[in-house]
Design an enzyme around this catalytic site. Sequence first.
Site, PDB file in Angstrom:
ATOM      1  N   GLU A  35       0.834  -1.209   0.000  1.00 56.01           N
ATOM      2  CA  GLU A  35       0.000   0.000   0.000  1.00 56.01           C
ATOM      3  C   GLU A  35       0.865   1.253   0.000  1.00 56.01           C
ATOM      4  OE1 GLU A  35      -0.969   1.865   3.385  1.00 56.01           O
ATOM      5  OE2 GLU A  35      -0.540   0.238   4.790  1.00 56.01           O
ATOM      6  N   LYS A  39      -5.376  10.608   0.666  1.00 57.05           N
ATOM      7  CA  LYS A  39      -5.548   9.252   1.187  1.00 57.05           C
ATOM      8  C   LYS A  39      -6.773   8.618   0.528  1.00 57.05           C
ATOM      9  CE  LYS A  39      -6.393   7.021   5.678  1.00 57.05           C
ATOM     10  NZ  LYS A  39      -6.389   7.235   7.143  1.00 57.05           N
ATOM     11  N   VAL A  92      -5.132   0.097   2.925  1.00 48.46           N
ATOM     12  CA  VAL A  92      -5.283  -1.349   2.765  1.00 48.46           C
ATOM     13  C   VAL A  92      -6.521  -1.673   1.937  1.00 48.46           C
ATOM     14  CG1 VAL A  92      -5.876  -3.473   4.028  1.00 48.46           C
ATOM     15  CG2 VAL A  92      -3.961  -2.043   4.799  1.00 48.46           C
ATOM     16  N   LYS A 104      -3.311  -1.570  14.337  1.00 46.39           N
ATOM     17  CA  LYS A 104      -2.441  -0.521  14.868  1.00 46.39           C
ATOM     18  C   LYS A 104      -2.718  -0.312  16.357  1.00 46.39           C
ATOM     19  CE  LYS A 104      -3.336   2.075  11.357  1.00 46.39           C
ATOM     20  NZ  LYS A 104      -3.216   2.140   9.924  1.00 46.39           N
TER      21      LYS A 104
HETATM   22  N1  PSU Z   1       0.137   0.650   8.576  1.00 49.22           N
HETATM   23  C1  PSU Z   1       1.098   1.480   9.006  1.00 49.22           C
HETATM   24  N2  PSU Z   1       0.907   2.828   8.779  1.00 49.22           N
HETATM   25  C2  PSU Z   1      -0.224   3.315   8.133  1.00 49.22           C
HETATM   26  C3  PSU Z   1      -1.229   2.408   7.673  1.00 49.22           C
HETATM   27  C4  PSU Z   1      -0.983   1.090   7.925  1.00 49.22           C
HETATM   28  O1  PSU Z   1       2.097   1.037   9.605  1.00 49.22           O
HETATM   29  O2  PSU Z   1      -0.341   4.530   7.929  1.00 49.22           O
HETATM   30  C5  PSU Z   1      -2.469   2.915   6.935  1.00 49.22           C
HETATM   31  C6  PSU Z   1      -3.028   1.782   6.062  1.00 49.22           C
HETATM   32  O3  PSU Z   1      -3.119   2.283   4.754  1.00 49.22           O
HETATM   33  C7  PSU Z   1      -4.393   1.472   6.622  1.00 49.22           C
HETATM   34  C8  PSU Z   1      -4.807   2.835   7.089  1.00 49.22           C
HETATM   35  O4  PSU Z   1      -5.242   0.918   5.685  1.00 49.22           O
HETATM   36  O5  PSU Z   1      -3.605   3.302   7.729  1.00 49.22           O
HETATM   37  C9  PSU Z   1      -6.042   2.810   7.950  1.00 49.22           C
HETATM   38  O6  PSU Z   1      -6.588   4.094   8.021  1.00 49.22           O
HETATM   39  P1  PSU Z   1      -8.077   4.322   8.607  1.00 49.22           P
HETATM   40  O7  PSU Z   1      -7.963   3.969  10.072  1.00 49.22           O
HETATM   41  O8  PSU Z   1      -8.367   5.786   8.386  1.00 49.22           O
HETATM   42  O9  PSU Z   1      -8.989   3.413   7.873  1.00 49.22           O
END
Ligand code: PSU
Length: 298
Positions: A23, A84, A104, A155
């Site tokens: 990604e 994004k 993702v 995360k």
């Molecule tokens: N993994 C990391 N750093 C990131 C991400 C994943 O170590 O920045 C990103 C990925 O692209 C994931 C996104 O899909 O954060 C999720 O964002 P949200 O919580 O807004 O869906």
Amino acid sequence: MNLRFGEEVGESLAAGLAIVALESSVIGQGLPLPRNRECVERMSGAIRAAGAVPAWIGVVDGAVTVGLTGEELERFAVAGDATKVARRDLPVAVATGALGATTVSATIWAAAKAGVAVGATGGIGGVHPGDDPDVSADLLELARTPGLLVCSGPKSIIDPVATTEKLEELGVSIVGYGVDRLPFFLARAAPVELEHRVDTPAAAAAMLRAAQELDVRSTLLLCNPVPSEMAMDAGEVAAAAREAEALADRAGVQGKVRTPFLLAALAELTDGRSLESNLALLEDTARVAAEIAVASAG
Ligand code: PSU
Ligand code: MN
């Protein structure tokens, strides 16, 4: 199908070589310059060292691209240039000719269309803590996209129990890679026991093959913990994550900018140590994904 292929990835696909989907949101929004450049080098290097080809995915001037070049990736790395892009944002990004860093959800969508079954990321999005929480689009997309994604768990800013429950409900298998507990991004384990575990690339490849033969149509989420020597203390991470949440609440940061805000706050609150762990786990998930892609291609 309206995908654009990088030259090397296009040729590698035609030749049946091992490929790993990556990604670009981690480059565009997840890591600060110049650590995002380092991330490109380390993930691509780990994949090549294992005998596979990296396929970075993103939207370049409106073209959904599988196999970004170094120059294209550099455009994503420059702070603030790329927007994004989750799966829901793809039509707008294409129609407006945007430079879009795919999360993702958009990345696995494009990878599946391209025929790339194995991907790697750092931490997935999930259910944020709190009442009436924000839920990442990653989860539903994992449920309706075939393939295998290697990650280091949700995360550390995510509620691991609620996220596991949600994935269970959606029909996504969570499998530990050499571990029995859910990895938790910067920390090695969350308080969640996993039902499934594999220990080798061959075993993971067999699982992927079974999923493909059964046509289960959801992603196998393979969770590989951050390498021990780079892991952070779970208590310290939890405290920093809570503080980051409070900062985001006070600043009124909502929606798609919340996750990048929280990651930046974590880095600041831990004097940059979260960045070191984040890079280490990204590199290691890339290595594991490449080993599985090689085992699948063989
Ligand atoms: N993994 C990391 N750093 C990131 C991400 C994943 O170590 O920045 C990103 C990925 O692209 C994931 C996104 O899909 O954060 C999720 O964002 P949200 O919580 O807004 O869906
Ligand atoms: Mn969200």
